[in-house]
Scaffold this motif. Structure first.
Motif, PDB file in Angstrom:
ATOM      1  N   GLN A   1       1.696   2.443  -2.994  1.00 52.74           N
ATOM      2  CA  GLN A   1       0.952   2.263  -4.391  1.00 52.74           C
ATOM      3  C   GLN A   1       1.156   1.347  -4.817  1.00 52.74           C
ATOM      4  OE1 GLN A   1      -1.155   5.688  -5.230  1.00 52.74           O
ATOM      5  NE2 GLN A   1      -0.534   6.733  -3.226  1.00 52.74           N
TER       6      GLN A   1
ATOM      7  N   LEU B   1       2.294  -9.224  -4.086  1.00 47.78           N
ATOM      8  CA  LEU B   1       1.804  -9.778  -2.668  1.00 47.78           C
ATOM      9  C   LEU B   1       2.561 -11.447  -2.957  1.00 47.78           C
ATOM     10  CD1 LEU B   1       1.024 -10.093   0.883  1.00 47.78           C
ATOM     11  CD2 LEU B   1      -0.809 -11.059  -0.855  1.00 47.78           C
TER      12      LEU B   1
ATOM     13  N   VAL C   1      -3.670  -1.619  -8.172  1.00 47.47           N
ATOM     14  CA  VAL C   1      -4.608  -2.360  -6.808  1.00 47.47           C
ATOM     15  C   VAL C   1      -5.380  -3.988  -8.103  1.00 47.47           C
ATOM     16  CG1 VAL C   1      -5.897  -0.900  -5.772  1.00 47.47           C
ATOM     17  CG2 VAL C   1      -6.825  -1.532  -7.742  1.00 47.47           C
ATOM     18  N   TYR C   2      -5.057  -3.625  -9.359  1.00 48.07           N
ATOM     19  CA  TYR C   2      -5.701  -5.284  -9.817  1.00 48.07           C
ATOM     20  C   TYR C   2      -4.508  -6.612 -10.143  1.00 48.07           C
ATOM     21  CZ  TYR C   2      -9.633  -2.628 -11.052  1.00 48.07           C
ATOM     22  OH  TYR C   2     -10.819  -2.189 -11.272  1.00 48.07           O
ATOM     23  N   PHE C   3      -3.110  -5.780 -10.032  1.00 51.74           N
ATOM     24  CA  PHE C   3      -1.967  -6.721 -10.120  1.00 51.74           C
ATOM     25  C   PHE C   3      -1.131  -6.877  -8.484  1.00 51.74           C
ATOM     26  CE2 PHE C   3      -0.897  -6.251 -14.344  1.00 51.74           C
ATOM     27  CZ  PHE C   3      -0.778  -7.715 -14.996  1.00 51.74           C
ATOM     28  N   GLU C   4      -2.033  -6.020  -7.416  1.00 51.73           N
ATOM     29  CA  GLU C   4      -1.214  -6.419  -6.208  1.00 51.73           C
ATOM     30  C   GLU C   4      -1.385  -8.612  -5.728  1.00 51.73           C
ATOM     31  OE1 GLU C   4      -3.428  -3.597  -3.794  1.00 51.73           O
ATOM     32  OE2 GLU C   4      -3.463  -4.729  -2.109  1.00 51.73           O
ATOM     33  N   GLN C   5      -1.989  -8.640  -5.972  1.00 54.58           N
ATOM     34  CA  GLN C   5      -2.365 -10.460  -5.556  1.00 54.58           C
ATOM     35  C   GLN C   5      -0.945 -10.720  -5.804  1.00 54.58           C
ATOM     36  OE1 GLN C   5      -4.885 -12.606  -4.240  1.00 54.58           O
ATOM     37  NE2 GLN C   5      -6.172 -11.349  -4.641  1.00 54.58           N
ATOM     38  N   ALA C   6      -0.127 -10.399  -7.447  1.00 54.04           N
ATOM     39  CA  ALA C   6       0.647 -11.071  -7.372  1.00 54.04           C
ATOM     40  C   ALA C   6       1.432 -10.310  -7.126  1.00 54.04           C
ATOM     41  CB  ALA C   6       0.323 -10.238  -9.474  1.00 54.04           C
TER      42      ALA C   6
ATOM     43  N   ILE D   1       1.054  -1.161  -0.311  1.00 54.76           N
ATOM     44  CA  ILE D   1      -0.467   0.085   0.542  1.00 54.76           C
ATOM     45  C   ILE D   1       0.876   1.202   0.510  1.00 54.76           C
ATOM     46  CG2 ILE D   1      -1.815   1.559   1.606  1.00 54.76           C
ATOM     47  CD1 ILE D   1      -3.188  -1.469   0.251  1.00 54.76           C
TER      48      ILE D   1
END
Ligand SMILES: Nc1ncnc2c1ncn2[C@@H]1O[C@H](COP(=O)(O)OP(=O)(O)OP(=O)(O)O)[C@@H](O)[C@H]1O
Ligand SMILES: Nc1ncnc2c1ncn2[C@@H]1O[C@H](COP(=O)(O)OP(=O)(O)OP(=O)(O)O)[C@@H](O)[C@H]1O
Ligand SMILES: [Mg+2]
Ligand SMILES: [Mg+2]
Lengths: 324, 503, 307, 324
Positions: free
Chosen positions: A290, A300, A293-298, A287
């Motif tokens: 920044q 992670l 948001v859409y690739f955030e899980q990738a 976060i």
């Protein structure tokens, strides 16, 4: 702690050092990457979330140690929260009575899991998969999806208060980890948990009542899940049926990043501390920088994998060296 | 083929397992490889067949240098191995266990040819004297039967070099005799064989050459004709040792420590009745699968007792679990299967040794296991049993087989039970350790007045230790051989008497 | 033939409870039996299984909350092929759809109204964090609504978008991280999903009680937790939808269609209305919604259906 | 199929009979409880869902057989669906090209999982937990949450069509299970999968290249996940990012109810068929008998548990008899 490393008297073992080292690298990176990382507010929140994660992870780790697992930890947490809310809000019981009631329900859940595993001899995966559904059903059956809002102020303080800049929960976590460390290092029950996980047949033939030990693990697991659920209630200020919904993956991830062996026989309190820290750091860092948001899980996932590689790097090199 | 090793070295973290070993193995010979536990025999075997890559040195076959990266490549070069540790696919059939490494040859149009595989497997089973249906799942077989299956598996590779790492550790005289016939056959065909064993009688009987390792170094190679037991032992451990001769135990006939009255556990043991006197060593002898271990496990409550009664010191006892048996009845059991039922391989020596006495080492108030007392216990036991390890912190999984066996026994010595059942105490143990273990068992009975049940398939061991021997056959006790040490019965008489009872 | 009416929603949720009240009232008002069912989780897969099982029981008029606005199509097409009438409530399946009507909130419009309200509360300028629920079509529409309104105000910026908030714990953690990342720079937050709204109401209560700088917030849905926070002044307001109407109106439509009414050309979505709730109207907004419902029902036979 | 029972030539083993028996009991109960159960329409839907479940379960079972697991099966399915949608709808590629492209991406995912497990030697749980996040990130990164609706009609027919009253998918499933059965009974690769799961060390000592075998299992797992994902697309008529989201629990539950051993070395095609059937029957039956909506999950869990008890009853009694 594998028994072996335990008795060597070292408090931090090689494996622990790897985990703490990986966490250190992350802290360094995020400090450089963002000004907001080392602010008082962020540290307060990081440590508070970490503390909650540790209870979630403990509820899984004590089962993993015996070579079993508990998929129903989140459901037990949710049920504890809802029962507590029902008792304290709807029924208007005094706080201690409500806490005792909620805890009793949680321990009953743990007992039930343990009973089906040991007496009926069903694999822990199947048992707790079923009870995951059963307990969740009760969560919604009791609450009908609503939250309980009448949580006593003094209880809410636990989850929100601070002391010397750090949340109460942080100290609670440290104390709990110390007890867990002591238990696995010095008590007969702790060692019997480890021995059962390492080789159940040999444990039985060494005179360990492995059924009793596995029942104990189930009760402990339910206990930690219940404490985690109640702490979430105190942190949120309401008792919500959705508490525990996302515990399954977190409980495994933190426990395993923290060096708990999936096949049993190994746990480390310091490693768990590091595992929880790594998990919150990654989420916080994503976060802060920044991330999309859409690739955030990738991101992670990639960071979890890299962290593990970093941590296990030593080991892997050692193994490679031997094979070549 | 001539197998030549030159300057082989191999290290593990903290140990130099092999140090500059050069030996040549000739075809048509059975070549014994001897040494104490941890001397490096298994490591050498594994270095030859490709499981371990040596740090230095080379292996050559008929002058051609081999560079093996894996066991598969070793097999391709014509080298095969019978592993010291029994490794099976417990859900597979016997036939598939034998053929798992060469399933490809049963590939035909329409898939694997199971019928052919079963036929071939049956052939090899017959050669090792195992008359079992090759379609049976291997999981239900006894340790001895599994070991024979492993030998059949090695045979079926039709290799030119066969490495046998303690192939006789869990089988009894009958199977050994059968195996020796087989070895002779192979030797006559010109196969090169390396035979690792701690049973020197066997070595003297079957081998042509002897090579000895000590602490990873090659001490020497001699033709067997020049050797006898004492000389071999001297080569192995660098000094002479007193071969055991314990004499008679003075057990009191009137005090019965344990009485079994028609003890039955359905399908495992039928109608077993016997008395165990205080301070005696009672032997259980029998063929593989005769039910000795099962009776032991029934006595300690691991298997359910369906009929019959047990009395300890005249009082009837019941135990539903091993824990109860230790606590209430003070009866302990040393398992024959150290790896699966005895040890925690990923734990250290200290933990393994003290597991049965944690509660005793616990401080009453703090509930804490006293680490200092625990360390003292473990250190004491290390000395008493002469365990070869870097220290009590070493992982048991990294010890040599014989040293693992000592740990498995140590655990029960610590428990300090009145009655101890010891199942196959010297499987895979070297002569030095064996005499240490025998001395310990003897002293337990003689000096401490403990009552011992000794289960062993090793006839010399049985005869030198036991006061009386019960003979088992097909899950029943068929008779008793008495007064072994007292009357000074010669070895041959006792074994003839046992043979009669087993027939 | 005979009408067998059914109502189906994804899983246990306070919103569906409110909707059910409308359905029950309809059943009482008209003396018709309506079978209500909830699924086990939010997935379309689960919905497909359950609804087809109900269809097998002979239900032929459904009011459904489609779990997935794109994924529900195959289910609907098969139901339609079997002569079953469907009305969407809560969220609309994408056009073209076999559903006869959609009764619910216009997601994008509701998000736009909420954003306008937030910006007014912020005094027309400042930095906003946009908090989204799980990725999907509905979330995307709401995100667009927020972004379009913000674009109209040159002094308002979205400084961070936080997404994928599926559970209450996740929501709390992520929003807190976002506050930490922008601390001192945030003037307002907007959430267009239920779970993040509940999480933020609690977080801001704690944050403001703990002495944090004022952060404005506008959310969606009228969970009691959210209403508490509005009353206490920790958040500015929320968008009240009309769940009662979402329950009642589709049933009336189904009943009338069963009696021979057909759909007029060019109509599909029936906006059941949204009302911004702030401290000012928190005790009276229900009346506005009831009035709205009544007027919609009165207009059904004239505006949406024909005989 | 347990290796042993296989060779005896029996097609239905004792364990399989237990599973099929449990399914039979459920069918009987629901037939008695509800008129609508045996309708043509209900049977069509039951068998179609069952068929999809079987592909989900297979993607997990082929990993479990080797003693590993794949938590990322759902994410691989979602990614396959989204890539397929992107290629066929956004890019307008012809159907075969889009299918090939999507399948290639799925196999790459499987290869990546396998690579990290074998070459880098990381535990399958950790690897696939990380890649679960990574692949899911790509699902949302590529689709940004939107569904692809331009799916060719001829492709949609696969998931919706029927032949002699039963869905095409049902026949496809039967064919696939037959191939799986053949593979584990008659091919070297199938036997090596089982052997690796039964005892990896012994497998290595038998000259089996266990790394290659585990890589193969990963590719197979990805393949089944991809097929499952594509069949969902064809059944739904749209390619949605949400496909695969709920696979984790289903994949384990169906595989394990169907007799696959969690610790490796055992799989049975007929058992899997029964496991899938039990799962859909329970869910279908709950709706038909109109269980209390709030407690529905509790019923689901209780029935899963009872079914398992029913199935394992024989075994458990046998064990009890021996111990007592
Ligand atoms: N994988 C390993 N890791 C570390 N040390 C090892 C390993 N395998 C063997 N060793 C060590 O190498 C030495 C030689 O072991 P090895 O198994 O070859 O002995 P051995 O002669 O076969 O003994 P035994 O008669 O007991 O079987 C021992 O000190 C042992 O502890
Ligand atoms: N858990 C068990 N359940 C059923 N049968 C068993 C079990 N364990 C062993 N058996 C069977 O009981 C018989 C006797 O076992 P076992 O071979 O251990 O006897 P033993 O006399 O101790 O011989 P040894 O120790 O020399 O192998 C064997 O046929 C074996 O297959
Ligand atoms: Mg050895
Ligand atoms: Mg035995």
């Amino acid at each position: 702690m594998a028994l072996s490393t335990l008795k060597s008297g070292k408090v931090i073992t090689g494996a622990d050092a790897g985990i703490l080292g990986a966490a250190g690298v992350l802290i360094l990176l995020f400090t450089l990457a963002s000004d907001s990382f080392l602010t008082q507010y962020n540290i307060f929140n990081l440590t508070r979330t970490q503390s909650l994660y540790i209870f979630v992870a403990l509820s899984q780790a004590v089962m993993l140690v015996t070579g079993n697992m508990n998929l129903s930890v989140g459901a037990i947490a949710g049920l504890t929260a809802v029962v507590f809310g029902y008792l304290v809000d709807t029924m208007g019981l005094p706080l201690p009575a409500a806490l005792a009631g909620a805890m009793a329900v949680a321990l009953f859940c743990g007992w039930f899991n343990g009973f089906v595993m040991t007496t009926l001899g069903i694999n822990s995966f199947i048992v707790t998969l079923s009870t995951l559904f059963i307990f969740t059903g009760f969560v919604y059956g009791i609450s009908e999806g609503y939250s309980y809002r009448g949580i006593p102020k003094e209880f809410v303080t636990i989850g929100r208060g601070k002391f010397m800049g750090l949340p109460y929960l942080f100290y609670l976590m440290l104390g709990t980890l110390a007890v867990v460390w002591y238990m696995f290092r010095y008590t007969v029950f702790g060692r019997q948990l480890l021995a059962t996980g390492s080789n159940q047949e040999a444990a039985e033939l060494s005179g360990i009542n492995t059924h009793r030990v596995i029942m104990g693990a189930n009760l402990l697991s339910a206990f930690f899940a219940a404490v985690g659920g109640l702490l979430w209630v105190s942190r949120l200020g309401t008792a919500q049926p959705a508490i525990g919904q996302n515990w399954l993956i977190i409980s495994f991830a933190v426990a395993i990043i923290g060096g708990t062996a999936l096949q049993g026989g190994r746990i480390t309190a310091i490693g768990l501390f590091g595992g929880g820290l790594i998990m919150v750091l990654i989420k916080n860092g994503l976060i802060l920088v920044q991330a999309n948001v859409y690739f955030e899980q990738a991101f992670l996932g990639a960071i979890i994998l890299l962290t593990i590689l970093l941590d296990r790097g030593r080991e892997i090199w050692a193994r490679k060296g031997r094979k070549k | 083929m001539t197998l030549a090793l030159s300057n082989i070295s191999k290290s593990f973290p903290g140990v130099k397992a092999l140090d500059d070993v050069s030996i040549t193995f000739e075809p048509g010979h059975v070549h014994a490889l001897l040494g104490e536990n941890g001397a490096g025999k298994s490591t050498l075997i594994k270095a030859i067949c490709g499981i371990h890559k040596p740090d230095q040195g080379s292996v050559s076959l008929d002058g051609k240098k081999l560079s093996l990266g894996s066991l598969k490549e070793g097999m391709a070069a014509g080298i095969t191995i019978v592993n010291q540790e029994i490794q099976v696919f417990s859900e597979s059939s016997i036939a598939e266990n034998i053929m798992m490494d060469k399933l490809e040859i049963y590939r035909k149009r329409g898939g694997l040819d199971w019928a052919q595989m079963n036929r071939d497997a049956a052939q090899y089973l017959a050669r090792v004297g195992l008359h079992l249906d090759p379609e049976l799942p291997i999981g239900g077989l006894s340790a001895a039967q599994k070991q024979l299956v492993q030998i059949a598996k090695a045979l079926s590779r039709e290799a030119q070099v066969i490495l046998l790492d303690e192939p006789t550790s869990s089988i009894t005289a009958n199977e050994v005799a059968k195996l020796f016939e087989l070895i002779h056959e192979l030797r006559d065909k010109g196969i090169t064989m390396i035979f690792v064993s701690h049973k020197l009688e066997e070595v003297l009987e079957i081998c042509d050459m002897v090579s000895v390792l000590r602490d990873g170094r090659h001490v020497g190679t001699r033709p067997i004709a020049e050797m006898d037991k004492e000389k071999i032992i001297e080569m192995m451990i660098g000094r002479r040792i007193q071969l055991e001769n314990f004499g008679a135990l003075t057990a009191d006939d009137t005090v019965i420590a344990l009485r079994a009255n028609g003890v039955t556990s359905d399908g495992l043991i039928e109608d077993a009745s016997f008395d165990l006197r205080k301070g005696e060593i009672l032997g259980f002898y029998g063929l593989v699968g005769a039910g000795r271990s099962e009776l032991a496990k029934t006595i300690i409550g691991h298997y359910p007792k369906t009929r019959g009664k047990l009395f300890k010191d005249g009082l009837e006892i019941h135990a539903k679990s091993v824990g109860e048996s230790i606590r209430k009845n003070s009866i302990g059991y040393v398992s024959e299967n150290r790896k699966e039922e005895g040890l925690f391989l990923d734990f250290d020596i200290e933990t393994n040794m003290t597991i049965t006495i944690w509660k005793r080492l616990r401080n009453a108030i703090s509930r804490k296991i006293d680490p200092r007392r625990q360390r003292e216990m473990a250190d004491g036991m290390m000395d008493a049993l002469d365990v070869r390890a870097t220290g009590v912190d070493q992982l048991v999984g990294n010890l040599s087989g014989g040293n693992q066996q000592k740990i498995s026994i140590a655990k029960w010595l610590a428990a300090d039970c009145d009655i101890l059942i010891i199942d196959e105490p010297s499987v895979g143990v070297d002569v030095g350790a064996k005499s240490t273990i025998h001395k310990i068992i003897w002293d337990l009975a003689n000096e401490q007045g403990k009552s011992i049940i000794l289960i062993s398939s090793d006839m010399p061991e049985m005869i030198s230790l036991a006061t009386r021997i019960l003979v088992f056959k097909e899950k029943r006790i068929t008779g008793e051989v008495d007064g072994i040490a007292t009357s000074g019965l010669p070895y041959e008489d006792v074994s003839r008497e046992i043979g009669r009872l087993m027939a | 033939g005979e009408m067998k009416m059914a109502w189906y929603a994804s899983t246990v949720h306070p919103y569906f409870d409110e909707v059910q009240k409308g359905v029950d009232q309809f059943a009482a008002d008209y003396g018709v039996e309506v079978t209500k069912r909830l699924g086990q989780d939010w997935t379309q897969d689960n919905q497909n299984e359950n609804v087809t099982a109900m269809a097998a029981q002979g239900f032929n008029a459904f009011s459904i909350f489609p779990s997935d606005v794109a994924g529900a199509h195959s289910l609907y097409e098969e139901l339609d092929a079997n002569g079953i009438t469907i009305v969407d409530f809560g969220q609309p399946t994408q056009q073209p759809t076999p559903a006869k009507f959609f009764v619910g909130t216009q997601l994008k419009e509701a998000a736009m109204i909420a954003t306008e309200q937030l910006i007014q509360a912020m005094g027309g300028k400042g930095n906003i964090i946009n908090v989204l629920e799980v990725p999907g079509e509905a979330t995307r529409l709401r995100q667009e609504g927020v972004e379009e309104v913000v674009a109209k105000y040159p002094d308002v910026q979205i400084i961070q978008t936080v997404g994928d908030l599926s559970s209450i714990e996740d929501s709390v953690e992520k929003v807190q991280n976002a506050i930490a990342a922008n601390i001192g720079k945030i003037d307002g937050m907007i959430a267009t999903g239920y779970t993040p709204t509940v999480a933020i109401a609690q977080l801001l209560t704690e944050y403001h009680e703990g002495g944090g700088d004022k952060i404005h917030f506008f959310g969606i849905d009228t969970d009691a937790v959210v209403m508490d926070a509005i009353r206490a002044g920790h958040i500015d307001g929320t968008m009240a939808q009309n769940p009662y109407g979402h329950g009642y109106i589709p049933m009336v439509l189904l009943k009338l269609m069963g009696e021979g009414y057909t759909k007029r050309d060019g109509v599909h979505a029936i906006d059941a209305g949204v009302v911004p709730v702030t401290a000012a109207n928190i005790d009276t907004y229900q009346d506005d919604i009831s009035a709205l419902t009544k007027s919609i029902i009165a207009s059904l036979e004239t505006e949406y259906l024909q005989k």
